[in-house]
Design a protein around this motif. Structure first.
Motif, PDB file in Angstrom:
ATOM      1  N   GLU A 162       0.848  -1.192   0.000  1.00 12.53           N
ATOM      2  CA  GLU A 162       0.000   0.000   0.000  1.00 12.53           C
ATOM      3  C   GLU A 162       0.889   1.249   0.000  1.00 12.53           C
ATOM      4  N   VAL A 163       0.763   2.067  -1.043  1.00 15.78           N
ATOM      5  CA  VAL A 163       1.520   3.317  -1.119  1.00 15.78           C
ATOM      6  C   VAL A 163       0.709   4.395  -0.402  1.00 15.78           C
ATOM      7  N   TYR A 164       1.211   4.834   0.738  1.00 17.93           N
ATOM      8  CA  TYR A 164       0.431   5.750   1.572  1.00 17.93           C
ATOM      9  C   TYR A 164       1.032   7.146   1.679  1.00 17.93           C
ATOM     10  N   ALA A 165       2.230   7.354   1.102  1.00 19.15           N
ATOM     11  CA  ALA A 165       2.859   8.672   1.183  1.00 19.15           C
ATOM     12  C   ALA A 165       3.747   8.884  -0.030  1.00 19.15           C
ATOM     13  N   GLY A 166       3.847  10.129  -0.451  1.00 18.97           N
ATOM     14  CA  GLY A 166       4.697  10.449  -1.589  1.00 18.97           C
ATOM     15  C   GLY A 166       5.208  11.874  -1.501  1.00 18.97           C
ATOM     16  N   ARG A 167       6.232  12.130  -2.304  1.00 11.19           N
ATOM     17  CA  ARG A 167       6.835  13.469  -2.348  1.00 11.19           C
ATOM     18  C   ARG A 167       7.157  13.805  -3.794  1.00 11.19           C
ATOM     19  N   VAL A 168       6.837  15.019  -4.193  1.00 12.09           N
ATOM     20  CA  VAL A 168       7.063  15.485  -5.558  1.00 12.09           C
ATOM     21  C   VAL A 168       8.002  16.682  -5.527  1.00 12.09           C
ATOM     22  N   HIS A 169       9.100  16.604  -6.290  1.00 15.89           N
ATOM     23  CA  HIS A 169      10.036  17.718  -6.419  1.00 15.89           C
ATOM     24  C   HIS A 169      10.172  18.102  -7.885  1.00 15.89           C
ATOM     25  N   ALA A 170       9.937  19.363  -8.209  1.00 16.68           N
ATOM     26  CA  ALA A 170      10.219  19.918  -9.528  1.00 16.68           C
ATOM     27  C   ALA A 170      10.825  21.296  -9.273  1.00 16.68           C
ATOM     28  N   LEU A 171      12.117  21.306  -9.027  1.00 12.98           N
ATOM     29  CA  LEU A 171      12.788  22.486  -8.482  1.00 12.98           C
ATOM     30  C   LEU A 171      13.953  22.932  -9.358  1.00 12.98           C
ATOM     31  N   ARG A 172      14.062  24.232  -9.542  1.00 13.21           N
ATOM     32  CA  ARG A 172      15.208  24.829 -10.217  1.00 13.21           C
ATOM     33  C   ARG A 172      15.809  25.910  -9.327  1.00 13.21           C
ATOM     34  N   ARG A 173      17.113  26.020  -9.385  1.00 16.03           N
ATOM     35  CA  ARG A 173      17.776  27.053  -8.585  1.00 16.03           C
ATOM     36  C   ARG A 173      17.564  28.438  -9.205  1.00 16.03           C
ATOM     37  N   ARG A 174      17.844  28.558 -10.479  1.00 14.55           N
ATOM     38  CA  ARG A 174      17.584  29.792 -11.234  1.00 14.55           C
ATOM     39  C   ARG A 174      17.186  29.400 -12.647  1.00 14.55           C
ATOM     40  N   GLY A 175      16.009  28.788 -12.760  1.00 14.70           N
ATOM     41  CA  GLY A 175      15.570  28.257 -14.037  1.00 14.70           C
ATOM     42  C   GLY A 175      14.293  28.879 -14.548  1.00 14.70           C
ATOM     43  N   ILE A 176      14.196  30.197 -14.445  1.00 17.22           N
ATOM     44  CA  ILE A 176      13.059  30.900 -15.024  1.00 17.22           C
ATOM     45  C   ILE A 176      13.267  30.982 -16.535  1.00 17.22           C
ATOM     46  N   PRO A 177      12.331  30.478 -17.332  1.00 17.31           N
ATOM     47  CA  PRO A 177      12.524  30.525 -18.788  1.00 17.31           C
ATOM     48  C   PRO A 177      12.658  31.958 -19.287  1.00 17.31           C
ATOM     49  N   GLY A 178      13.654  32.178 -20.111  1.00 19.35           N
ATOM     50  CA  GLY A 178      13.882  33.500 -20.683  1.00 19.35           C
ATOM     51  C   GLY A 178      13.267  33.669 -22.049  1.00 19.35           C
ATOM     52  N   TRP A 179      12.343  32.777 -22.418  1.00 20.06           N
ATOM     53  CA  TRP A 179      11.675  32.822 -23.720  1.00 20.06           C
ATOM     54  C   TRP A 179      10.201  32.475 -23.510  1.00 20.06           C
ATOM     55  N   GLY A 180       9.426  32.637 -24.554  1.00 15.86           N
ATOM     56  CA  GLY A 180       8.024  32.235 -24.495  1.00 15.86           C
ATOM     57  C   GLY A 180       7.206  33.080 -23.529  1.00 15.86           C
ATOM     58  N   VAL A 181       6.108  32.504 -23.042  1.00 17.04           N
ATOM     59  CA  VAL A 181       5.165  33.235 -22.184  1.00 17.04           C
ATOM     60  C   VAL A 181       5.051  32.581 -20.810  1.00 17.04           C
ATOM     61  N   PHE A 182       6.115  31.905 -20.379  1.00 17.19           N
ATOM     62  CA  PHE A 182       6.064  31.136 -19.137  1.00 17.19           C
ATOM     63  C   PHE A 182       5.886  32.000 -17.891  1.00 17.19           C
ATOM     64  N   THR A 183       6.178  33.285 -17.979  1.00 17.36           N
ATOM     65  CA  THR A 183       6.037  34.167 -16.818  1.00 17.36           C
ATOM     66  C   THR A 183       4.801  35.065 -16.931  1.00 17.36           C
ATOM     67  N   ASN A 184       3.913  34.746 -17.853  1.00 16.33           N
ATOM     68  CA  ASN A 184       2.700  35.526 -18.096  1.00 16.33           C
ATOM     69  C   ASN A 184       1.500  34.762 -17.553  1.00 16.33           C
ATOM     70  N   LYS A 185       0.960  35.200 -16.443  1.00 17.40           N
ATOM     71  CA  LYS A 185      -0.131  34.484 -15.779  1.00 17.40           C
ATOM     72  C   LYS A 185      -1.385  34.426 -16.644  1.00 17.40           C
ATOM     73  N   GLU A 186      -1.676  35.484 -17.386  1.00 11.38           N
ATOM     74  CA  GLU A 186      -2.883  35.512 -18.206  1.00 11.38           C
ATOM     75  C   GLU A 186      -2.871  34.413 -19.264  1.00 11.38           C
ATOM     76  N   LEU A 187      -1.701  34.141 -19.838  1.00 10.87           N
ATOM     77  CA  LEU A 187      -1.602  33.157 -20.907  1.00 10.87           C
ATOM     78  C   LEU A 187      -1.293  31.751 -20.394  1.00 10.87           C
ATOM     79  N   GLN A 188      -0.632  31.656 -19.231  1.00  6.65           N
ATOM     80  CA  GLN A 188      -0.198  30.360 -18.721  1.00  6.65           C
ATOM     81  C   GLN A 188      -1.008  29.861 -17.528  1.00  6.65           C
ATOM     82  N   GLY A 189      -1.591  30.778 -16.769  1.00  4.99           N
ATOM     83  CA  GLY A 189      -2.366  30.382 -15.608  1.00  4.99           C
ATOM     84  C   GLY A 189      -1.564  30.285 -14.332  1.00  4.99           C
TER      85      GLY A 189
END
Length: 355
Positions: A148-175
């Motif tokens: 029985e799997v009763y606990a889990g942990r999810v990591h998706a972490l970057r130290r300084r990995g903000i995309p410098g292209w596209g619309v990844f920092t635009n809340k209206e387009l990305q949510g």
């Protein structure tokens, strides 16, 4: 069933070119990419020239009307996933939609209902499901090796990995930011390995501490003055079966590693980390660690596209289902809602088909 799948592309940016089109080409004579649509005409024409695509459009509805297509890849910003996917499904096309499913759970539900009524395949671009580590661990979980799997942990972490292209920092387009962009990958991976349990309660917090100021970027220079998403999100999900999942995701955080993408599972009979794959058990009064001596090396996106094509040609169900997309989108939205209100969110009963 057709012998050659006629494909259209909606959105001609990086993910379409680097993940979808190059891998459709590897499918050989089973696939013919015949049309591409992008609101930026130059982008569409450039993409068509690179990949020898005969038909070019700036309006995907015109593409769906004028070109006979069997399937479509939706590679737009998140805001346009639902309308593009629904239009393609209603036009009689199978759809591979990039992650996340949509901007809201209501949109994901409409997408699922449209696919069901149209009798067409709708699947999502969760390419980590196709990683050999995930495939192996899924077999171990399904065989009861972790109990029985009763606990889990999810990591998706970057130290300084903000995309410098596209619309990844635009809340209206990305949510949103890392939660809806990279966190959604590891969250889906964890849920898939756990059999997509029914969620019960969600608690989340988001932070904007580093993205809205100038700094070092390992993925290019981002527009920090117009940074409108979170740079970190943390949360906990409790499921109706009593299991819990802890989530941490960030575009930018003061960490040791530049990037960590991982899922950890803990069960009664064993535990596991996915990347790299390690399984931890107690056997014959001994604590043992199990690691694979060999794993296949085919690319995640290549396997995803190959399986989508197989599903379209044979009618088989892809790994990622529309109902799972609804549950996943519900969880993402609930984490953001909890972060905004400061209160936990109790979820209504929504079940995904487990695989």
């Amino acid at each position: 069933m057709t012998d050659v799948l006629r494909i259209g592309i909606i959105g001609a940016g990086g993910i379409a070119r680097e993940a979808h089109l190059v891998n459709y080409q590897k499918c050989g004579k089973r696939v013919e990419v015949v049309a591409v649509a992008d609101v930026v005409e130059e982008t569409a024409k450039e993409c068509a020239e690179w990949f020898s695509i005969p038909h070019v459009f700036t309006d995907y509805e015109q593409m769906l009307e004028k070109v006979e297509l069997d399937a479509v890849s939706v590679c737009t910003p998140n805001k346009f996933h639902a309308p593009a996917a629904i239009a393609a499904l209603e036009a009689g096309c199978h759809v591979l939609c990039e992650k996340p499913p949509a901007m809201t759970a209501e949109e994901a539900e409409r997408m699922a209902q449209t696919a069901e009524s149209a009798g067409k395949i709708l699947t999502y671009g969760f390419h980590y499901r196709h990683a050999p580590e995930v495939e192996v661990l899924k077999r171990f979980v399904d065989a009861g090796e972790l109990g029985e799997v009763y606990a889990g942990r999810v990591h998706a972490l970057r130290r300084r990995g903000i995309p410098g292209w596209g619309v990844f920092t635009n809340k209206e387009l990305q949510g949103g930011g890392p939660l809806i962009d990279i966190g959604v990958h590891m969250l889906d991976t964890a849920l898939y390995l756990m059999g997509y349990p029914e969620p019960d309660l969600v608690l989340g917090s988001t932070y904007q501490k580093l993205g809205n100021r100038k700094g070092v970027g390992v993925l290019g220079e981002w527009d920090w003055e117009n940074f409108s998403v979170e740079d970190m999100a943390r949360g906990m999900i409790r499921f109706k079966n009593g299991a819990t999942l802890i989530l941490e995701t960030a575009f930018a955080a003061n960490l040791d590693q530049l990037e960590e993408m991982n899922v950890t599972l803990m069960g009664v009979e064993g535990g596991a980390d996915v990347f790299p794959l390690g399984i931890y058990q107690e056997k014959h009064d001994t604590l043992v660690n199990l690691t694979p001596a060999h794993l296949p090396q085919k690319g995640y996106h290549e396997r995803e596209i190959e399986r989508f094509v197989d599903s379209c040609l044979t009618g088989s169900q892809p790994l990622s289902t529309p109902r799972q997309g609804v549950v996943l989108q519900q969880l993402i939205n609930a984490l953001y809602q909890s972060a905004e209100t400061g209160e936990p969110v109790k979820l209504e009963s929504v079940k995904a088909d487990s695989r």
